[in-house]
Design a protein around this motif. Sequence first.
Motif, mmCIF file in Angstrom:
data_model
loop_
_atom_site.group_PDB
_atom_site.id
_atom_site.type_symbol
_atom_site.label_atom_id
_atom_site.label_comp_id
_atom_site.label_asym_id
_atom_site.label_seq_id
_atom_site.Cartn_x
_atom_site.Cartn_y
_atom_site.Cartn_z
ATOM 1 N N GLU A 48 0.812 2.484 -8.326
ATOM 2 C CA GLU A 48 1.557 3.191 -7.294
ATOM 3 C C GLU A 48 2.309 2.157 -6.461
ATOM 4 O OE1 GLU A 48 0.897 6.572 -3.806
ATOM 5 O OE2 GLU A 48 -0.799 5.894 -5.017
ATOM 6 N N MET A 49 3.538 1.854 -6.881
ATOM 7 C CA MET A 49 4.328 0.834 -6.210
ATOM 8 C C MET A 49 4.629 1.247 -4.769
ATOM 9 S SD MET A 49 7.953 -0.812 -7.494
ATOM 10 C CE MET A 49 7.162 -1.347 -9.027
ATOM 11 N N TYR A 50 5.053 2.502 -4.610
ATOM 12 C CA TYR A 50 5.247 3.115 -3.299
ATOM 13 C C TYR A 50 4.652 4.522 -3.377
ATOM 14 C CZ TYR A 50 8.800 -0.560 -3.269
ATOM 15 O OH TYR A 50 9.439 -1.741 -3.388
ATOM 16 N N LYS A 51 4.601 5.218 -2.239
ATOM 17 C CA LYS A 51 4.096 6.582 -2.259
ATOM 18 C C LYS A 51 4.991 7.481 -3.108
ATOM 19 C CE LYS A 51 1.567 6.678 2.100
ATOM 20 N NZ LYS A 51 1.396 7.342 3.425
ATOM 21 N N SER A 52 6.248 7.127 -3.215
ATOM 22 C CA SER A 52 7.192 7.947 -3.973
ATOM 23 C C SER A 52 7.403 7.461 -5.397
ATOM 24 C CB SER A 52 8.542 7.996 -3.251
ATOM 25 O OG SER A 52 9.064 6.687 -3.103
ATOM 26 N N THR A 84 5.668 5.797 -8.934
ATOM 27 C CA THR A 84 4.462 5.488 -9.704
ATOM 28 C C THR A 84 4.865 5.077 -11.119
ATOM 29 O OG1 THR A 84 3.184 7.122 -8.464
ATOM 30 C CG2 THR A 84 2.246 6.348 -10.526
ATOM 31 N N TYR A 137 9.220 9.349 -9.938
ATOM 32 C CA TYR A 137 9.772 9.146 -8.593
ATOM 33 C C TYR A 137 9.829 10.489 -7.875
ATOM 34 C CZ TYR A 137 12.986 7.893 -4.842
ATOM 35 O OH TYR A 137 13.555 7.692 -3.601
#
Length: 369
Positions: A316-320, A322, A367
């Motif tokens: 999970e690079m960011y919450k938005s 993966t 995304y």
Amino acid sequence: GAFAELMVPFSKQLEVTTSLRHDQYSDFGGTTNYKLAGRYQPTRTFLLRGSMGTGFRAPSVPQVAAGKQSYGVTGGSYNCPVAALNFLRASDPTVICRPADSQYDMVASGNKDLKPEKSQQWTLGFRVEPVEWASLGVDWWNVRIKDRFGLQAEDAVMGDPASYLNNFSTFDDPGSGNRYLAVYLPNENLGNERYSGLDIDGKLMFNTGIGRLTTTLHWTHMLKYDYQRMKNGAWYSNLGKFNDDAVTVRNIVRLNLALKQGAFQHGLTLNYKSGYWDQPQTVSLINPDGSLGADIDNFTRKVKSYLTVDWQTRYEMYKSLTLTAGINNLFDKDPPLSLKDTGSHQMGYDNRYADHYGRTFYFNLNYRF
């Protein structure tokens, strides 16, 4: 349709739910079915549950109204079903058989006289959670189906043509101009069906030195599977053995280990199916000089169990955003050998119960916005 549900909490420990549903079909009339379910939880760590009810399934439009159409050819090769040939020749003397040991054309259709399926089922089980990080559930279930619909198995029809005269038709070969005998498989009410089994699931969750590990188990163990080929007919079973073009595998197990490490989650999954007795065949012995020897009729062998391992890593690079990458069939396991020659046309294995793709890599980007 109309649906109503009532939940009655008799006490903090005992709760009962009942529901009733009525459906009206323009082609099949009305049907009313019920469900009664209850749960009893005497302590925080133990739950007892159960249910019973009835069901109804109407045929689809093609199952009722589809016209006669080509359905390919039989998976197996057969000699001429003489009883069926004589039956058809009484009204059409031009019908002939294929040469010996040949595949036969198949014809399928809907059936305007098809009746809906009706079922009765019940479940009884428990769940125990002695500690917050461990859980185990077991459910015993039983299903009975009346007037199940489907297609007859080709090996049943060709193996006893005198009992299935209505399951033969003709096929006009545009190449030769001949009218050949063909297997006719309309949708039919094939009698009744009854099966039962155990569903077992468990979970363990605990912290390790490298992250939080969650282990989950899903296991289905079949206790019984019986069916009829025709209404009021004899009972058959394919539990743990090939019969009527299919197998009901006795054990299916899925074990998953998931390790959570910050933004990473790694998963290892074991997929298991137990072995079964293969379709009986006629095989030939090989003499020491390499020539063919005597034939052995009804030779059968055990198809080995099938175990594959899958791997997946998710980041999970960011919450938005993966990223997911994985490998199915990590160890490139081949499907087990099967000598079946009916049903699907693959040879050497059964593609319904094993995957021929081998080791497969995949990547996914998700995304959300």
